[in-house]
Design an enzyme around this catalytic site. Structure first.
Site, PDB file in Angstrom:
ATOM      1  N   GLY A  49       0.764  -1.244   0.000  1.00  0.00           N
ATOM      2  CA  GLY A  49       0.000   0.000   0.000  1.00  0.00           C
ATOM      3  C   GLY A  49       0.794   1.292   0.000  1.00  0.00           C
ATOM      4  O   GLY A  49       0.336   2.308  -0.496  1.00  0.00           O
ATOM      5  N   ASP A 104       0.887   3.294   4.487  1.00  0.00           N
ATOM      6  CA  ASP A 104      -0.186   3.930   3.720  1.00  0.00           C
ATOM      7  C   ASP A 104      -1.261   4.496   4.645  1.00  0.00           C
ATOM      8  O   ASP A 104      -1.674   5.642   4.531  1.00  0.00           O
ATOM      9  CB  ASP A 104      -0.809   2.944   2.722  1.00  0.00           C
ATOM     10  CG  ASP A 104      -1.226   1.617   3.356  1.00  0.00           C
ATOM     11  OD1 ASP A 104      -1.004   1.420   4.581  1.00  0.00           O
ATOM     12  OD2 ASP A 104      -1.772   0.768   2.633  1.00  0.00           O
ATOM     13  N   ASP A 107      -5.109   2.353  10.911  1.00  0.00           N
ATOM     14  CA  ASP A 107      -6.512   2.216  11.303  1.00  0.00           C
ATOM     15  C   ASP A 107      -6.538   1.867  12.795  1.00  0.00           C
ATOM     16  O   ASP A 107      -6.459   2.755  13.641  1.00  0.00           O
ATOM     17  CB  ASP A 107      -7.117   1.130  10.396  1.00  0.00           C
ATOM     18  CG  ASP A 107      -8.613   0.967  10.569  1.00  0.00           C
ATOM     19  OD1 ASP A 107      -9.173   1.537  11.506  1.00  0.00           O
ATOM     20  OD2 ASP A 107      -9.233   0.248   9.772  1.00  0.00           O
ATOM     21  N   LYS A 135      -6.539   7.189  10.859  1.00  0.00           N
ATOM     22  CA  LYS A 135      -7.913   7.283  11.359  1.00  0.00           C
ATOM     23  C   LYS A 135      -7.841   7.471  12.880  1.00  0.00           C
ATOM     24  O   LYS A 135      -7.769   6.495  13.623  1.00  0.00           O
ATOM     25  CB  LYS A 135      -8.687   5.998  11.021  1.00  0.00           C
ATOM     26  CG  LYS A 135      -8.873   5.766   9.527  1.00  0.00           C
ATOM     27  CD  LYS A 135      -9.642   4.473   9.251  1.00  0.00           C
ATOM     28  CE  LYS A 135      -9.807   4.225   7.773  1.00  0.00           C
ATOM     29  NZ  LYS A 135     -10.395   2.894   7.462  1.00  0.00           N
ATOM     30  N   ASP A 163      -6.115  -0.304  -1.615  1.00  0.00           N
ATOM     31  CA  ASP A 163      -6.962  -1.080  -2.529  1.00  0.00           C
ATOM     32  C   ASP A 163      -8.285  -1.490  -1.902  1.00  0.00           C
ATOM     33  O   ASP A 163      -8.443  -1.516  -0.680  1.00  0.00           O
ATOM     34  CB  ASP A 163      -6.234  -2.357  -2.955  1.00  0.00           C
ATOM     35  CG  ASP A 163      -6.198  -3.399  -1.838  1.00  0.00           C
ATOM     36  OD1 ASP A 163      -5.755  -3.052  -0.723  1.00  0.00           O
ATOM     37  OD2 ASP A 163      -6.650  -4.537  -2.059  1.00  0.00           O
ATOM     38  N   ARG A 169      -5.434   0.779  -6.354  1.00  0.00           N
ATOM     39  CA  ARG A 169      -4.133   1.251  -5.834  1.00  0.00           C
ATOM     40  C   ARG A 169      -3.512   2.334  -6.700  1.00  0.00           C
ATOM     41  O   ARG A 169      -2.743   3.157  -6.234  1.00  0.00           O
ATOM     42  CB  ARG A 169      -3.134   0.084  -5.759  1.00  0.00           C
ATOM     43  CG  ARG A 169      -3.440  -0.950  -4.706  1.00  0.00           C
ATOM     44  CD  ARG A 169      -2.207  -1.820  -4.473  1.00  0.00           C
ATOM     45  NE  ARG A 169      -2.518  -3.046  -3.752  1.00  0.00           N
ATOM     46  CZ  ARG A 169      -2.616  -3.139  -2.438  1.00  0.00           C
ATOM     47  NH1 ARG A 169      -2.464  -2.066  -1.693  1.00  0.00           N
ATOM     48  NH2 ARG A 169      -2.891  -4.288  -1.865  1.00  0.00           N
TER      49      ARG A 169
HETATM   50  P1  IMP Z   1      -4.517  -1.519  11.120  1.00  0.00           P
HETATM   51  O1  IMP Z   1      -3.621  -2.668  11.489  1.00  0.00           O
HETATM   52  O2  IMP Z   1      -5.896  -1.679  11.675  1.00  0.00           O
HETATM   53  O3  IMP Z   1      -3.925  -0.177  11.481  1.00  0.00           O
HETATM   54  O4  IMP Z   1      -4.730  -1.586   9.558  1.00  0.00           O
HETATM   55  C1  IMP Z   1      -3.728  -1.275   8.673  1.00  0.00           C
HETATM   56  C2  IMP Z   1      -3.935  -1.935   7.334  1.00  0.00           C
HETATM   57  O5  IMP Z   1      -5.312  -2.228   7.052  1.00  0.00           O
HETATM   58  C3  IMP Z   1      -3.485  -0.993   6.246  1.00  0.00           C
HETATM   59  O6  IMP Z   1      -2.105  -1.129   5.990  1.00  0.00           O
HETATM   60  C4  IMP Z   1      -4.371  -1.377   5.089  1.00  0.00           C
HETATM   61  O7  IMP Z   1      -3.813  -2.455   4.395  1.00  0.00           O
HETATM   62  C5  IMP Z   1      -5.662  -1.839   5.744  1.00  0.00           C
HETATM   63  N1  IMP Z   1      -6.664  -0.758   5.825  1.00  0.00           N
HETATM   64  C6  IMP Z   1      -7.135  -0.139   6.926  1.00  0.00           C
HETATM   65  N2  IMP Z   1      -8.057   0.791   6.636  1.00  0.00           N
HETATM   66  C7  IMP Z   1      -8.186   0.758   5.278  1.00  0.00           C
HETATM   67  C8  IMP Z   1      -8.996   1.521   4.339  1.00  0.00           C
HETATM   68  O8  IMP Z   1      -9.797   2.401   4.685  1.00  0.00           O
HETATM   69  N3  IMP Z   1      -8.844   1.199   3.029  1.00  0.00           N
HETATM   70  C9  IMP Z   1      -7.981   0.245   2.583  1.00  0.00           C
HETATM   71  N4  IMP Z   1      -7.203  -0.474   3.422  1.00  0.00           N
HETATM   72  C10 IMP Z   1      -7.304  -0.215   4.757  1.00  0.00           C
END
Ligand code: IMP
Length: 178
Positions: A49, A104, A107, A135, A163, A169
């Site tokens: 990403g 990228d 979350d 976020k 994506d 992407r």
């Molecule tokens: P986390 O571990 O919850 O912080 O999520 C991180 C990963 O989830 C990112 O590197 C993305 O691959 C995916 N991700 C989280 N939110 C989104 C979104 O809104 N769109 C696309 N991919 C996301």
């Protein structure tokens, strides 16, 4: 800013313009160029990403640095609920280094926190985190996110490296579910 796009079964609408992304990324690079000028940082780009963000960011980095790329491997699948167990492609000796993780989007922060844990086991000097998108309403971890281009609401976005089921992407703007 009104053009809807369709990726697989979903429609998305423009959310962050290319010029606004690039302006924020340039500002971020300017801060990094000052803060890390004596650290010889290693930028560790998290694939897939972060490829587009990393390209824009690194073109604006003017201090001595190295760049490398990793992929995260997860037994539970990718995405927010995935457990990161291994970093693929990490060949450098990281002992005593300043590492800038280039992501990228953050979350829940599960992914970035697990990456940081693995890097600390390799005795890095310090970790900095640079992300295109954050976020803030979902991120509740302690690890400091040092450099953020755009804070966004807790909704699914695509484009600028991100994506939806493998698509989107290549879009140069960030889109949000319509
Ligand atoms: P986390 O571990 O919850 O912080 O999520 C991180 C990963 O989830 C990112 O590197 C993305 O691959 C995916 N991700 C989280 N939110 C989104 C979104 O809104 N769109 C696309 N991919 C996301």
């Amino acid at each position: 800013m009104s053009k809807l796009i369709t990726l697989k079964d979903k429609q998305f609408k423009p959310y962050i313009l290319e010029c606004d992304i690039l302006e924020a990324v340039k500002k971020m690079a300017n801060v990094i160029n000052v803060e890390l000028k004596n650290d010889l940082p290693l930028f560790l780009v998290v694939l897939n990403g972060a490829f587009m963000f990393a390209s824009d960011l690194l073109k604006e980095i003017t201090i001595p640095c190295e760049v490398s790329f990793i992929k995260v491997a997860s037994y539970d699948g990718v995405g927010s609920s995935g457990t990161v167990n291994e970093l693929i492609g990490l060949n450098e000796n990281l002992k005593g280094r300043t590492v800038v993780i280039v992501e990228d989007i953050i979350d829940t922060g599960l992914t970035i926190n697990r990456i940081a844990e693995i890097l600390y086991l390799k005795e890095v000097k310090q970790i900095k985190v640079a992300t295109a998108l954050l976020k803030p309403d979902t991120y509740k971890k302690d690890l400091k996110i040092n450099y953020v281009a755009h804070k966004i609401k807790n909704e699914f976005v695509v484009g600028y490296g991100l994506d939806y089921l493998g698509y989107g992407r290549n879009l140069k703007e960030v889109y949000i579910l319509a």
